[in-house]
Design a protein around this motif. Structure first.
Motif, short mmCIF file in Angstrom:
data_model
loop_
_atom_site.label_atom_id
_atom_site.label_comp_id
_atom_site.label_asym_id
_atom_site.label_seq_id
_atom_site.Cartn_x
_atom_site.Cartn_y
_atom_site.Cartn_z
N SER A 133 -13.92 11.21 7.22
CA SER A 133 -13.27 10.36 6.51
C SER A 133 -12.33 9.18 6.56
O SER A 133 -11.58 8.67 5.93
CB SER A 133 -11.70 11.76 6.57
OG SER A 133 -11.79 12.04 7.89
N SER A 134 -13.61 8.77 6.75
CA SER A 134 -13.40 6.72 7.31
C SER A 134 -13.31 6.02 6.76
O SER A 134 -13.78 5.81 5.48
CB SER A 134 -13.85 7.07 9.12
OG SER A 134 -15.05 6.25 8.78
N ILE A 135 -12.08 5.16 6.51
CA ILE A 135 -12.41 4.17 5.57
C ILE A 135 -12.10 3.01 6.48
O ILE A 135 -11.14 2.42 6.96
CB ILE A 135 -11.64 4.49 3.93
CG1 ILE A 135 -11.98 3.18 3.22
CG2 ILE A 135 -9.93 4.24 4.13
CD1 ILE A 135 -11.25 3.34 1.92
N VAL A 192 2.52 8.73 8.09
CA VAL A 192 2.50 7.08 8.06
C VAL A 192 1.07 7.13 6.15
O VAL A 192 -0.03 7.13 7.12
CB VAL A 192 1.86 6.14 8.93
CG1 VAL A 192 2.15 4.95 8.27
CG2 VAL A 192 3.21 6.66 9.69
N TYR A 193 1.27 6.89 5.64
CA TYR A 193 0.26 6.78 4.07
C TYR A 193 0.52 6.77 2.78
O TYR A 193 1.68 6.37 2.31
CB TYR A 193 0.02 8.38 4.37
CG TYR A 193 0.63 9.13 3.85
CD1 TYR A 193 0.45 9.54 2.37
CD2 TYR A 193 1.11 10.23 4.58
CE1 TYR A 193 1.57 10.52 1.82
CE2 TYR A 193 2.20 11.50 4.30
CZ TYR A 193 2.10 11.75 2.60
OH TYR A 193 3.97 12.65 2.02
N LEU A 194 -0.45 6.14 2.37
CA LEU A 194 -0.45 5.84 0.95
C LEU A 194 -0.62 6.77 -0.31
O LEU A 194 -1.74 6.71 0.43
CB LEU A 194 -1.12 4.08 0.95
CG LEU A 194 -0.41 3.11 1.55
CD1 LEU A 194 -1.77 1.60 1.11
CD2 LEU A 194 0.86 3.10 0.54
N LEU A 235 -4.37 7.19 1.90
CA LEU A 235 -4.67 6.84 2.71
C LEU A 235 -3.66 6.39 4.47
O LEU A 235 -3.23 6.00 3.62
CB LEU A 235 -5.48 5.13 1.94
CG LEU A 235 -5.72 4.97 1.05
CD1 LEU A 235 -6.50 3.28 0.49
CD2 LEU A 235 -7.57 5.09 1.87
N TYR A 236 -4.87 6.95 5.12
CA TYR A 236 -4.05 6.63 6.17
C TYR A 236 -4.46 5.54 7.52
O TYR A 236 -4.77 5.41 7.39
CB TYR A 236 -4.18 7.67 7.27
CG TYR A 236 -3.94 9.64 6.72
CD1 TYR A 236 -2.42 10.13 6.69
CD2 TYR A 236 -5.04 9.66 6.16
CE1 TYR A 236 -2.47 10.63 6.08
CE2 TYR A 236 -4.08 10.98 5.47
CZ TYR A 236 -3.32 12.09 5.40
OH TYR A 236 -2.83 12.96 4.62
N TYR A 249 -0.81 -1.31 4.89
CA TYR A 249 -0.97 -0.11 5.39
C TYR A 249 -2.95 -0.44 4.47
O TYR A 249 -3.59 0.59 4.99
CB TYR A 249 -0.60 1.34 4.04
CG TYR A 249 1.00 1.66 4.91
CD1 TYR A 249 1.82 0.99 6.37
CD2 TYR A 249 1.42 2.91 4.66
CE1 TYR A 249 2.43 1.42 6.85
CE2 TYR A 249 2.79 2.80 4.91
CZ TYR A 249 3.37 2.85 5.89
OH TYR A 249 4.56 3.27 6.55
N LEU A 250 -2.70 -0.43 3.36
CA LEU A 250 -4.29 -0.90 3.19
C LEU A 250 -4.89 -1.47 4.20
O LEU A 250 -5.80 -1.45 4.44
CB LEU A 250 -3.94 -2.24 1.80
CG LEU A 250 -3.60 -1.21 0.33
CD1 LEU A 250 -3.94 -2.20 -0.81
CD2 LEU A 250 -4.63 -0.21 -0.57
N GLN A 251 -4.63 -2.87 4.34
CA GLN A 251 -5.37 -3.53 5.44
C GLN A 251 -5.31 -2.69 6.56
O GLN A 251 -6.76 -2.80 7.06
CB GLN A 251 -4.43 -4.73 5.86
CG GLN A 251 -4.34 -5.89 4.99
CD GLN A 251 -3.85 -7.25 5.44
OE1 GLN A 251 -2.48 -6.94 5.33
NE2 GLN A 251 -4.77 -8.24 5.14
N ARG A 252 -4.64 -1.70 6.79
CA ARG A 252 -4.77 -1.68 8.33
C ARG A 252 -5.92 0.33 7.88
O ARG A 252 -5.94 1.37 9.01
CB ARG A 252 -3.59 -0.75 9.04
CG ARG A 252 -2.79 -1.97 9.32
CD ARG A 252 -1.70 -1.41 9.78
NE ARG A 252 -0.86 -3.14 10.83
CZ ARG A 252 0.53 -2.76 10.77
NH1 ARG A 252 0.84 -1.94 9.31
NH2 ARG A 252 0.69 -3.67 11.37
N ALA A 253 -6.03 0.53 6.81
CA ALA A 253 -6.27 1.97 6.25
C ALA A 253 -7.61 2.47 6.82
O ALA A 253 -8.33 1.10 7.99
CB ALA A 253 -6.71 2.41 4.74
#
Length: 153
Positions: free
Chosen positions: A90-92, A141-143, A132-133, A115-119
């Protein structure tokens, strides 16, 4: 001589405890692997947690995934990025993210881009919810996104 041996044993014991503690933390976080392929899907942001920012219909926070790149927008700015996922995990990771800096961004948008940059991980709940974590050691902590479309190419 005994003092040096005792000191060495103490250091080894402390390192072992630190490793065991770290292993417990990492093992307790379970990011379930999703059968959903993100390619050619689009998602609308519902919330940013734990900040409590809820995305209203007026805010245009979204992300569209293609084969190996994604794009989207915040409230004011837009972004473009390459992304990579690993099959069977589940990595991104979003790489080389570029976003416009028009200015006037609200705090929620700054948090969204951060958060997107660190996903690092993602989970799909059914085929309609995407999380997205940004931090490997926290699922609080997530989107949270809702699926809006499936691209047909």
């Amino acid at each position: 001589m005994k003092t040096k041996s005792l000191g060495f044993l103490l250091i080894v014991a402390m390192l072992s405890l630190a490793f065991a503690f770290t292993s417990c933390i990492d093992d307790s976080i379970d990011y379930k692997t999703s059968d959903i392929d993100l390619a050619y899907t689009s998602w609308k942001l519902m919330s940013i947690e734990p900040k409590g920012y809820n995305a209203s219909k007026d805010q245009g926070f979204d992300v569209l995934f293609y084969d190996n790149y994604c794009m989207g927008k915040g409230d004011v700015n837009t972004f473009y990025s390459n992304y990579a996922t690993e099959k069977g995990t589940s990595s991104i990771k979003l790489e080389d993210m570029y976003y416009s800096e028009i200015g006037g961004a609200i705090k929620a948008e700054e948090t969204y881009f951060s958060y997107l940059q660190r996903a690092r991980f993602y989970e799909c709940i059914g085929d309609t919810i995407l999380k997205l974590y940004p931090y490997a050691t926290s699922k609080s902590v997530y989107l949270k996104f809702k699926r809006t479309n499936k691209f047909d190419f």
